[in-house]
Write a protein that holds these residues in place. Structure first.
Motif, PDB file in Angstrom:
ATOM      1  N   ARG A 199     -27.167  -0.464 -60.589  1.00 26.92           N
ATOM      2  CA  ARG A 199     -27.049   0.896 -61.106  1.00 26.92           C
ATOM      3  C   ARG A 199     -28.057   1.842 -60.471  1.00 26.92           C
ATOM      4  NH1 ARG A 199     -27.363  -0.803 -67.344  1.00 26.92           N
ATOM      5  NH2 ARG A 199     -29.024  -2.051 -66.375  1.00 26.92           N
ATOM      6  N   HIS A 200     -29.069   1.272 -59.818  1.00 23.03           N
ATOM      7  CA  HIS A 200     -30.092   2.093 -59.153  1.00 23.03           C
ATOM      8  C   HIS A 200     -30.195   1.708 -57.677  1.00 23.03           C
ATOM      9  CE1 HIS A 200     -31.081   3.220 -63.230  1.00 23.03           C
ATOM     10  NE2 HIS A 200     -31.283   1.958 -63.529  1.00 23.03           N
ATOM     11  N   ASP A 209     -16.734  -9.493 -58.961  1.00 17.15           N
ATOM     12  CA  ASP A 209     -17.066 -10.046 -60.290  1.00 17.15           C
ATOM     13  C   ASP A 209     -18.463  -9.642 -60.739  1.00 17.15           C
ATOM     14  OD1 ASP A 209     -14.585 -11.151 -60.393  1.00 17.15           O
ATOM     15  OD2 ASP A 209     -15.233 -13.239 -60.253  1.00 17.15           O
ATOM     16  N   SER A 210     -18.851  -8.411 -60.447  1.00 22.99           N
ATOM     17  CA  SER A 210     -20.176  -7.937 -60.866  1.00 22.99           C
ATOM     18  C   SER A 210     -20.105  -6.518 -61.406  1.00 22.99           C
ATOM     19  CB  SER A 210     -21.160  -7.989 -59.684  1.00 22.99           C
ATOM     20  OG  SER A 210     -20.691  -7.232 -58.578  1.00 22.99           O
ATOM     21  N   PHE A 211     -19.485  -5.645 -60.659  1.00 24.18           N
ATOM     22  CA  PHE A 211     -19.329  -4.238 -61.012  1.00 24.18           C
ATOM     23  C   PHE A 211     -18.667  -4.061 -62.376  1.00 24.18           C
ATOM     24  CE2 PHE A 211     -16.082  -0.799 -60.487  1.00 24.18           C
ATOM     25  CZ  PHE A 211     -16.906   0.310 -60.354  1.00 24.18           C
ATOM     26  N   PHE A 212     -17.795  -5.007 -62.742  1.00 22.67           N
ATOM     27  CA  PHE A 212     -17.060  -4.859 -64.006  1.00 22.67           C
ATOM     28  C   PHE A 212     -17.894  -5.181 -65.251  1.00 22.67           C
ATOM     29  CE2 PHE A 212     -14.715  -9.251 -63.363  1.00 22.67           C
ATOM     30  CZ  PHE A 212     -15.903  -9.935 -63.561  1.00 22.67           C
ATOM     31  N   HIS A 213     -19.164  -5.541 -65.061  1.00 18.63           N
ATOM     32  CA  HIS A 213     -20.066  -5.712 -66.212  1.00 18.63           C
ATOM     33  C   HIS A 213     -20.701  -4.383 -66.639  1.00 18.63           C
ATOM     34  CE1 HIS A 213     -19.720  -9.979 -66.524  1.00 18.63           C
ATOM     35  NE2 HIS A 213     -20.291 -10.241 -65.376  1.00 18.63           N
ATOM     36  N   LEU A 214     -20.502  -3.325 -65.856  1.00 18.01           N
ATOM     37  CA  LEU A 214     -21.082  -2.030 -66.197  1.00 18.01           C
ATOM     38  C   LEU A 214     -20.198  -1.291 -67.198  1.00 18.01           C
ATOM     39  CD1 LEU A 214     -22.147  -0.725 -62.663  1.00 18.01           C
ATOM     40  CD2 LEU A 214     -23.446  -2.150 -64.258  1.00 18.01           C
ATOM     41  N   THR A 215     -20.804  -0.375 -67.930  1.00 15.34           N
ATOM     42  CA  THR A 215     -20.047   0.489 -68.830  1.00 15.34           C
ATOM     43  C   THR A 215     -19.161   1.434 -68.027  1.00 15.34           C
ATOM     44  OG1 THR A 215     -21.778   2.170 -68.836  1.00 15.34           O
ATOM     45  CG2 THR A 215     -21.917   0.448 -70.540  1.00 15.34           C
ATOM     46  N   PHE A 216     -18.293   2.144 -68.721  1.00 16.82           N
ATOM     47  CA  PHE A 216     -17.440   3.123 -68.038  1.00 16.82           C
ATOM     48  C   PHE A 216     -18.283   4.093 -67.210  1.00 16.82           C
ATOM     49  CE2 PHE A 216     -14.761   2.683 -72.104  1.00 16.82           C
ATOM     50  CZ  PHE A 216     -14.001   1.645 -71.580  1.00 16.82           C
ATOM     51  N   GLU A 217     -19.305   4.668 -67.853  1.00 11.92           N
ATOM     52  CA  GLU A 217     -20.117   5.660 -67.160  1.00 11.92           C
ATOM     53  C   GLU A 217     -20.924   5.023 -66.032  1.00 11.92           C
ATOM     54  OE1 GLU A 217     -20.847   9.162 -65.927  1.00 11.92           O
ATOM     55  OE2 GLU A 217     -19.560   8.823 -67.670  1.00 11.92           O
ATOM     56  N   GLN A 239     -19.982   2.540 -64.190  1.00 10.91           N
ATOM     57  CA  GLN A 239     -19.072   2.363 -63.064  1.00 10.91           C
ATOM     58  C   GLN A 239     -18.825   3.685 -62.342  1.00 10.91           C
ATOM     59  OE1 GLN A 239     -15.565  -0.017 -63.542  1.00 10.91           O
ATOM     60  NE2 GLN A 239     -16.480  -1.284 -65.136  1.00 10.91           N
ATOM     61  N   ARG A 240     -18.626   4.753 -63.100  1.00  9.31           N
ATOM     62  CA  ARG A 240     -18.392   6.055 -62.456  1.00  9.31           C
ATOM     63  C   ARG A 240     -19.549   6.443 -61.547  1.00  9.31           C
ATOM     64  NH1 ARG A 240     -16.593   7.508 -68.206  1.00  9.31           N
ATOM     65  NH2 ARG A 240     -14.325   7.251 -68.106  1.00  9.31           N
ATOM     66  N   ARG A 241     -20.762   6.193 -62.001  1.00 11.65           N
ATOM     67  CA  ARG A 241     -21.933   6.571 -61.198  1.00 11.65           C
ATOM     68  C   ARG A 241     -22.072   5.719 -59.939  1.00 11.65           C
ATOM     69  NH1 ARG A 241     -24.491   7.368 -66.446  1.00 11.65           N
ATOM     70  NH2 ARG A 241     -25.275   5.236 -66.365  1.00 11.65           N
ATOM     71  N   SER A 290     -13.352  -1.712 -67.703  1.00 12.94           N
ATOM     72  CA  SER A 290     -12.581  -1.235 -66.561  1.00 12.94           C
ATOM     73  C   SER A 290     -12.159   0.197 -66.820  1.00 12.94           C
ATOM     74  CB  SER A 290     -11.344  -2.105 -66.346  1.00 12.94           C
ATOM     75  OG  SER A 290     -10.589  -1.640 -65.236  1.00 12.94           O
ATOM     76  N   LEU A 291     -12.167   0.980 -65.760  1.00 16.17           N
ATOM     77  CA  LEU A 291     -11.547   2.291 -65.795  1.00 16.17           C
ATOM     78  C   LEU A 291     -10.047   2.110 -65.539  1.00 16.17           C
ATOM     79  CD1 LEU A 291     -14.199   4.199 -63.651  1.00 16.17           C
ATOM     80  CD2 LEU A 291     -14.140   3.912 -66.131  1.00 16.17           C
ATOM     81  N   SER A 292      -9.307   3.175 -65.637  1.00 15.55           N
ATOM     82  CA  SER A 292      -7.877   3.091 -65.355  1.00 15.55           C
ATOM     83  C   SER A 292      -7.652   3.076 -63.844  1.00 15.55           C
ATOM     84  CB  SER A 292      -7.148   4.282 -65.961  1.00 15.55           C
ATOM     85  OG  SER A 292      -7.472   5.464 -65.237  1.00 15.55           O
ATOM     86  N   PRO A 293      -6.529   2.527 -63.389  1.00 10.20           N
ATOM     87  CA  PRO A 293      -6.244   2.573 -61.958  1.00 10.20           C
ATOM     88  C   PRO A 293      -6.255   3.996 -61.402  1.00 10.20           C
ATOM     89  CG  PRO A 293      -4.779   1.018 -63.038  1.00 10.20           C
ATOM     90  CD  PRO A 293      -5.530   1.720 -64.128  1.00 10.20           C
ATOM     91  N   ASP A 294      -5.729   4.939 -62.160  1.00  9.70           N
ATOM     92  CA  ASP A 294      -5.723   6.325 -61.682  1.00  9.70           C
ATOM     93  C   ASP A 294      -7.137   6.865 -61.516  1.00  9.70           C
ATOM     94  OD1 ASP A 294      -2.997   6.465 -61.484  1.00  9.70           O
ATOM     95  OD2 ASP A 294      -2.695   7.512 -63.391  1.00  9.70           O
ATOM     96  N   GLU A 295      -8.044   6.488 -62.421  1.00 14.54           N
ATOM     97  CA  GLU A 295      -9.415   6.985 -62.285  1.00 14.54           C
ATOM     98  C   GLU A 295     -10.112   6.352 -61.085  1.00 14.54           C
ATOM     99  OE1 GLU A 295     -13.435   8.121 -64.757  1.00 14.54           O
ATOM    100  OE2 GLU A 295     -11.867   6.985 -65.804  1.00 14.54           O
ATOM    101  N   TYR A 296      -9.883   5.056 -60.858  1.00  7.33           N
ATOM    102  CA  TYR A 296     -10.458   4.444 -59.659  1.00  7.33           C
ATOM    103  C   TYR A 296      -9.938   5.141 -58.395  1.00  7.33           C
ATOM    104  CZ  TYR A 296     -12.427   0.472 -62.271  1.00  7.33           C
ATOM    105  OH  TYR A 296     -13.153  -0.312 -63.120  1.00  7.33           O
ATOM    106  N   ARG A 297      -8.649   5.448 -58.365  1.00  4.36           N
ATOM    107  CA  ARG A 297      -8.091   6.125 -57.200  1.00  4.36           C
ATOM    108  C   ARG A 297      -8.761   7.487 -56.999  1.00  4.36           C
ATOM    109  NH1 ARG A 297      -3.219   4.077 -59.635  1.00  4.36           N
ATOM    110  NH2 ARG A 297      -2.445   2.301 -58.432  1.00  4.36           N
ATOM    111  N   THR A 298      -8.955   8.198 -58.095  1.00  6.77           N
ATOM    112  CA  THR A 298      -9.588   9.516 -58.014  1.00  6.77           C
ATOM    113  C   THR A 298     -11.022   9.408 -57.532  1.00  6.77           C
ATOM    114  OG1 THR A 298      -8.174  10.420 -59.758  1.00  6.77           O
ATOM    115  CG2 THR A 298     -10.269  11.548 -59.354  1.00  6.77           C
ATOM    116  N   LEU A 299     -11.776   8.469 -58.081  1.00  2.82           N
ATOM    117  CA  LEU A 299     -13.182   8.301 -57.701  1.00  2.82           C
ATOM    118  C   LEU A 299     -13.318   7.890 -56.239  1.00  2.82           C
ATOM    119  CD1 LEU A 299     -14.435   6.555 -60.948  1.00  2.82           C
ATOM    120  CD2 LEU A 299     -15.323   8.716 -60.047  1.00  2.82           C
ATOM    121  N   LEU A 300     -12.470   6.996 -55.798  1.00  2.00           N
ATOM    122  CA  LEU A 300     -12.510   6.589 -54.393  1.00  2.00           C
ATOM    123  C   LEU A 300     -12.244   7.788 -53.488  1.00  2.00           C
ATOM    124  CD1 LEU A 300     -10.646   3.174 -54.720  1.00  2.00           C
ATOM    125  CD2 LEU A 300     -12.973   3.465 -53.850  1.00  2.00           C
TER     126      LEU A 300
END
Length: 203
Positions: free
Chosen positions: A99-100, A114-122, A124-126, A165-175
């Motif tokens: 996260r840092h 199998d690591s990133f998905f242990h983070l909260t929604f926020e 992951q966004r960051r 997990s975020l939604s597939p649409d949100e991952y697409r947007t963030l990418l």
């Protein structure tokens, strides 16, 4: 929600306290190989890869090292990083919270399997800004997520193991917002242990 945040925050401590057990229980066979091949196909031979949440270095980091890539591994568990150093002393291993993430350089490949998905929604966004900060044109990014927006609580050694997990649409947007173009995506891939995988490349 607060309990879920707390469960996410204790993930580093959970893996540290049970590092040896996690290492012994982690499968060493590469059921992920087809996705790893897609990932490395985007990376120059001998290129640099950062393994974000590298665990004990097996089997993913071992695979990259044995195939000639320059690996930097980061994990929040000092005990797991010590295992990596003992097994692969010529690679670069660092104790760090993803996260840092601030390694001060760009890489040819970024992987958070199998690591990133242990983070909260926020959390992951960051991470997407951090992915971008460690990339350059052509950098490959691969990570696993859940198939849909939501939180799930697993169990490890009798203790709660948080996933989100975020939604597939949100991952697409963030990418897209951070300059990554999707190369391949598969939800719950039956050929890869039902992992949901994203592979993208910085433009």
């Amino acid at each position: 929600m607060q309990n879920n945040r707390q469960a996410a925050d204790i993930i580093p401590d959970l893996y540290e306290r049970h590092a040896k057990l996690w290492d012994s229980s982690r499968g060493k066979t590469l059921f992920e190989r087809s996705w790893l091949d897609r990932f490395t196909a985007l990376i120059p031979q001998g290129g640099s890869i950062v393994d974000i949440g590298c665990g004990s270095g097996e089997p993913l980091a071992r695979h990259f090292i044995e195939n000639g890539y320059a690996v930097t591994g980061i994990d929040s568990s000092p005990s797991l990083i010590d295992m990596c150093k003992a097994r692969f002393p010529n690679a670069d291993w660092q104790v760090a919270d993803m996260r840092h993430l601030s390694l001060g350089r760009n890489f040819d490949g970024l992987i958070a399997w199998d690591s990133f998905f242990h983070l909260t929604f926020e959390g992951q966004r960051r991470m997407f800004a951090l992915f971008r900060a460690h990339s350059k044109p052509g950098t490959a990014l691969m990570f696993t997520s859940g198939p849909a927006h939501g939180e799930a609580m697993g169990v490890f050694v009798g203790e709660p193991l948080y996933h989100s997990s975020l939604s597939p649409d949100e991952y697409r947007t963030l990418l897209a917002e951070h300059g990554f173009e999707i190369v391949a995506h598969k939800a719950e891939d039956p050929a890869c242990g039902n992992h949901t995988v994203w592979l993208a490349q910085q433009q």
